[in-house]
Each structure stands twice: as structure tokens, then as C-alpha cells.
Design a protein around this motif. Sequence first.
Motif, PDB file in Angstrom:
ATOM      1  N   ARG A   1      50.196  73.966  28.630  1.00 54.45           N
ATOM      2  CA  ARG A   1      49.586  74.738  29.999  1.00 54.45           C
ATOM      3  C   ARG A   1      48.331  73.855  30.352  1.00 54.45           C
ATOM      4  NH1 ARG A   1      51.317  80.684  32.188  1.00 54.45           N
ATOM      5  NH2 ARG A   1      48.850  79.806  33.004  1.00 54.45           N
ATOM      6  N   ALA A   2      47.732  73.381  29.098  1.00 54.51           N
ATOM      7  CA  ALA A   2      46.716  72.690  28.943  1.00 54.51           C
ATOM      8  C   ALA A   2      47.359  71.656  30.182  1.00 54.51           C
ATOM      9  CB  ALA A   2      45.855  72.333  27.251  1.00 54.51           C
ATOM     10  N   ASP A   3      48.177  71.290  29.420  1.00 53.10           N
ATOM     11  CA  ASP A   3      48.470  69.828  30.156  1.00 53.10           C
ATOM     12  C   ASP A   3      48.706  69.697  31.672  1.00 53.10           C
ATOM     13  OD1 ASP A   3      48.517  68.767  27.279  1.00 53.10           O
ATOM     14  OD2 ASP A   3      50.886  68.179  27.420  1.00 53.10           O
ATOM     15  N   LEU A   4      49.291  71.258  31.809  1.00 47.21           N
ATOM     16  CA  LEU A   4      49.122  71.324  33.822  1.00 47.21           C
ATOM     17  C   LEU A   4      47.776  71.814  34.348  1.00 47.21           C
ATOM     18  CD1 LEU A   4      52.092  73.343  33.024  1.00 47.21           C
ATOM     19  CD2 LEU A   4      51.998  71.273  34.049  1.00 47.21           C
TER      20      LEU A   4
ATOM     21  N   LEU B   1      57.480  80.187  27.450  1.00 47.45           N
ATOM     22  CA  LEU B   1      56.221  80.938  26.846  1.00 47.45           C
ATOM     23  C   LEU B   1      55.683  80.091  27.537  1.00 47.45           C
ATOM     24  CD1 LEU B   1      56.538  81.074  22.803  1.00 47.45           C
ATOM     25  CD2 LEU B   1      56.515  83.052  24.818  1.00 47.45           C
ATOM     26  N   ALA B   2      54.971  78.963  28.064  1.00 47.92           N
ATOM     27  CA  ALA B   2      54.532  79.050  29.420  1.00 47.92           C
ATOM     28  C   ALA B   2      54.168  79.524  30.880  1.00 47.92           C
ATOM     29  CB  ALA B   2      53.960  77.274  28.895  1.00 47.92           C
ATOM     30  N   ALA B   3      55.400  79.909  31.056  1.00 52.79           N
ATOM     31  CA  ALA B   3      55.768  80.514  32.554  1.00 52.79           C
ATOM     32  C   ALA B   3      55.396  81.360  33.074  1.00 52.79           C
ATOM     33  CB  ALA B   3      57.479  80.043  32.633  1.00 52.79           C
ATOM     34  N   ASP B   4      54.518  82.201  33.269  1.00 55.11           N
ATOM     35  CA  ASP B   4      54.216  83.259  34.072  1.00 55.11           C
ATOM     36  C   ASP B   4      55.355  83.906  34.732  1.00 55.11           C
ATOM     37  OD1 ASP B   4      51.189  82.908  33.387  1.00 55.11           O
ATOM     38  OD2 ASP B   4      51.228  81.279  35.050  1.00 55.11           O
ATOM     39  N   VAL B   5      56.295  83.085  35.770  1.00 52.56           N
ATOM     40  CA  VAL B   5      57.339  83.421  36.417  1.00 52.56           C
ATOM     41  C   VAL B   5      58.357  82.159  36.571  1.00 52.56           C
ATOM     42  CG1 VAL B   5      57.548  83.607  38.907  1.00 52.56           C
ATOM     43  CG2 VAL B   5      55.590  84.366  37.787  1.00 52.56           C
ATOM     44  N   MET B   6      59.442  83.051  36.571  1.00 51.76           N
ATOM     45  CA  MET B   6      60.195  82.305  36.038  1.00 51.76           C
ATOM     46  C   MET B   6      61.802  82.380  37.502  1.00 51.76           C
ATOM     47  SD  MET B   6      61.902  80.689  33.354  1.00 51.76           S
ATOM     48  CE  MET B   6      63.369  79.706  34.320  1.00 51.76           C
ATOM     49  N   VAL B   7      61.895  81.024  37.791  1.00 48.12           N
ATOM     50  CA  VAL B   7      62.432  81.915  39.304  1.00 48.12           C
ATOM     51  C   VAL B   7      63.969  81.071  39.285  1.00 48.12           C
ATOM     52  CG1 VAL B   7      62.837  81.545  41.712  1.00 48.12           C
ATOM     53  CG2 VAL B   7      60.485  80.996  40.110  1.00 48.12           C
ATOM     54  N   VAL B   8      64.771  82.098  39.471  1.00 51.06           N
ATOM     55  CA  VAL B   8      66.217  81.154  39.434  1.00 51.06           C
ATOM     56  C   VAL B   8      67.020  82.057  40.117  1.00 51.06           C
ATOM     57  CG1 VAL B   8      67.879  81.697  37.547  1.00 51.06           C
ATOM     58  CG2 VAL B   8      66.183  82.354  37.123  1.00 51.06           C
TER      59      VAL B   8
END
Length: 494
Positions: free
Chosen positions: A269-272, A371-378
Motif C-alpha cells: 500500500r505504501a509503494d502504491l 490483504l492490501a486490496a479494499d475491493v477485489m474485482v473478479v
Amino acid sequence: MSAGRQRTASPPIAGSATSDFVVVANRLPVHPAEPPSRAWEPSPGGLVPALSGVLAGRDGVWVGWSGEIGPRDAPGTHEGMRLRSVHLTQRDYDEFYLGFSNATLWPLYHDAVRTPTFHRDWFHAYRDVNRRYAESAAQVASFGGTVWVHDYQLQMVPRLLRELRPDLKIGFFLHIPFPPRELFLQLPWRHAILDGLLGADLVGFQVPGAAANFSRLARRLSGAKGTTSSIEYDGRTINVGAFPISIDSARFVERAQDPEVRARARQIRADLGDPEVVLLGVDRLDYTKGIDNRIRAVAELFADGTLHPSKHVVVQVAVPSREEDDHYVSERRHLEQIVSEVNGDHALVGRPAVHYLHQSLLMDELVAMYLAADVMVVTPFRDGMNLIAKEYVACRTDLSGALVLSEFAGAAAELKGAFFVNPHDLEGMKEAIVRAMTVAPREGRARMLRMRRTVLRHDVHAWASSFLGALARSTGRPRAIHAVQPSAGATANG
Ligand code: F6P
């Protein structure tokens, strides 16, 4: 179709080399490491942990291909499982694997989202390679043993194996969708494939709709009698059912709680750039996965200002797959074009709108991404199950996060707490992404809790035991015998 069938019994090889439990799958649970290393590495995926327990406990054998062209055998054992290699030549690879399996059956079974290619030579290669898998299984299965055959690459194995070894109990599980009759009927070798599957005692699918498609087809095409769950054919009973596959949930939970993995998630998340929202997609780079429409939907959200690269980031991991197939080559070009257009139009210096990784990730890195993702899009156009969706849910131990899920993935039948989308509907997809990003915490937690309960209760071990339990109960005997010993699947009209 079955009259006059040659039943040449092929006795198992003598001694301890045989086993009463054999798994037959296109790939072995190990594959060769990158050259120049001559080492072997465990294959990724959920099937290995699911079956290794069952195989090791029963001194079982796994029959499959190592992933390498040529005559080298994989090691004889792996994590308590015995391995038996089926060798593929370059021609087998081209015609059986890339050809019939992945350019004929794969698109046909996925709603013909790409036009399937029909070649007689490819079918002949498929039949010949299926025969070699069946012969290998026939040699290692002990008398009266159980053989579990997996997936679309091996649909003729049940019949070929039954001809060699009528004493065996044979189960077949299809990991991908089974198409509606109208599509299956396009296949010039439809009788041979159907008859191949009907050689099993139990044919399992991911969802009830696929099981119903199969039973209807069998009645229409082969003259079989029966119901969705039990077919009478060739003097035998074939049971049919849905057995939705799952993941090794406990393993994902354990990795998601590991302090180093959690620290890595914070680092990602920090890297993003510590954005407010991270949206994540993880898929094999496959034209069935709907990655292009997903990127188009987020591109429109960046264009209309709903998303802004200073606050929102999309990460798309596209795992390399079947890279010698033209459809996959052009899908990669197509995706990379779209990603570069979105970034060209919307990125800021040092803040891309879409981070695109064409790579495979090791398990801990994948879990850290979840764990870093708030929303997973599948958003697949069609998918047998989609285990990525289940993995994401298993990893969200604190009930945070949201899942956007295609209604055309098998997982949609179980993960009722998702935000559902039709991946062909860009407006609907945009709305669902925004709803998932902005869901009230209380509702979000309730949705995640509901999905986690399902995934933790119904894991890959439960899947394997439910299939094997049903297989053990399949007698294969025709209904007249069922009348003496009634079974759940038996019907009254026999
Ligand atoms: O989903 C079907 C499947 O065959 C999986 O079993 C496998 O992990 C995946 O596709 C990749 O397939 P391939 O063996 O062609 O790389």
C-alpha cells in the motif's frame, strides 16, 4: 454406440507398485524448474493440497504429465504421493494440449467466447493421448480400486479405462463449465466425448446447472434414460452431481495472519502511494476472464472523475498462461494496449492509474496483495468456479474488504455477499465497483462474514470428501438392482 465394444482387460502390474486409489489429471503436482536447473518444483493450485492428503493416506498414485516435452520422468514420489509420468511429444503438446484441449474444448465450454477450432487431427491426438493416460492408470490401479479422473483434457479416459479395467470404480470431475446442449452439439466428436464421460460411475460438475446440462445432453444424444442425478446407459447407472470445488481455506487464513505477510501488505500500500482505495484483479491471462471489460469500466470511472489516481489505484495481476496459443497472444496485446491507454489518459507522474503485472506471484505475495486490496474485482465472462474470489474472502480475517463478482462464475452460487455484475454490462460493472468501494462498514462486514462462513466451512478437503463419498456410494449397477438397495439418486421408472 456401445454395442460390440472390445473389453480387453489389462491386468494391473503386480506387487506394491499398484494402489487402490489413483488420481489422473493432465498435470502432475510437480513441474520442472526453469532451465538450466534440472530440479522439480511443486505445481501451484488448490488441487495438490486437496488430493495430497487423500493420496498420501491411501498410498495413492497420481498419473499425469510433468509439463515438459519428452521422455523424462518426474520424480517417483512427492510429499508422500507416488507419481507416474505420462510423456507428451511435441506433436501431442501441439495437437492434444494446445489444439483440442485449449483451442477446441476450452472456448466451446466457455460459451464460445472465442470461436472454437475443429480439426480432425487434433481430435485423433486427444483420443490417443487419453488412451495413454487410461493405460497408465490401468497399470497402477489395484483390483477393485478407485480412479478419480480430472478435467476437460481427459474426458475420454473414463470409457477407455473401463474397457481396460471393468473392475474399477471410476469418478470424473470437470473443473470448467459444461456448456448448454446447443453449444456442445457443435462438436463433431460429440458422441465420442459424451460416451467417454459416461464410462464413469460418477460424473461431477462445479454447479447444478452444468450437471443438468450434461444429463439433458446424455438423454438427447445417447438415448440414456434417467434424471439429472442418475442416468441409465449401457446397462449401468451413472450418477451425476454438483460438487463445487474450494480452496485450502485454513492455509490462506494462516498465511493472512502471518506478521511478515501483513507487513508486506502494508508495504504494498505504501509503494502504491497510500491511496484511499486499492482495487485488485488477479487472473490467469485468459480471454475468458473479462479483464479487458474490467479495465474499460475503471477507465470510464477515471474519465468521469469518480476515480482519481491520487486517491484510487487499480492493480491487475495477469498470470502468464498458454502463451503459444494465438488467442492468448492477441489477448495479451489487447490488454496491454488498453492498460497503456488508461495510463496515458489518466496517470499522474509517479501515480499510474492501473498497475499491471504480467507475472505469477508466490503464495505469500499473493496473500499480501489480497490483504492490501479494499475491493477485489473478479469479472469472468464464464468460469467453472474461480478460486481467486474464494482466496480473497478467506484472507479477509478482519471482515474488511469487498468482492465484485461476475454472475457467470461458479463461485457466484456460493458467495452471496458479493456485489454481482454482468461482465458484459459496463454501466452495471461501474455501479457495482462504486457500491463496493463505498459500502457502509456494517453492511460490508456482514457481507464478508457471510462469504467467509461459506469458504471456511466448505473447503477443498470437504470438496474431495464429498466427491469421494458419493463415488464410494455409486454402485454402477442398473436400477433393477437399486430397487433392492434404494439409493438417493435412483428413480422409479426403471
Ligand atoms: O481451470 C482449468 C485448468 O486446467 C486448471 O486446472 C489449471 O490450473 C488451469 O486451467 C491452467 O491450465 P494449463 O494446464 O493449461 O496451464
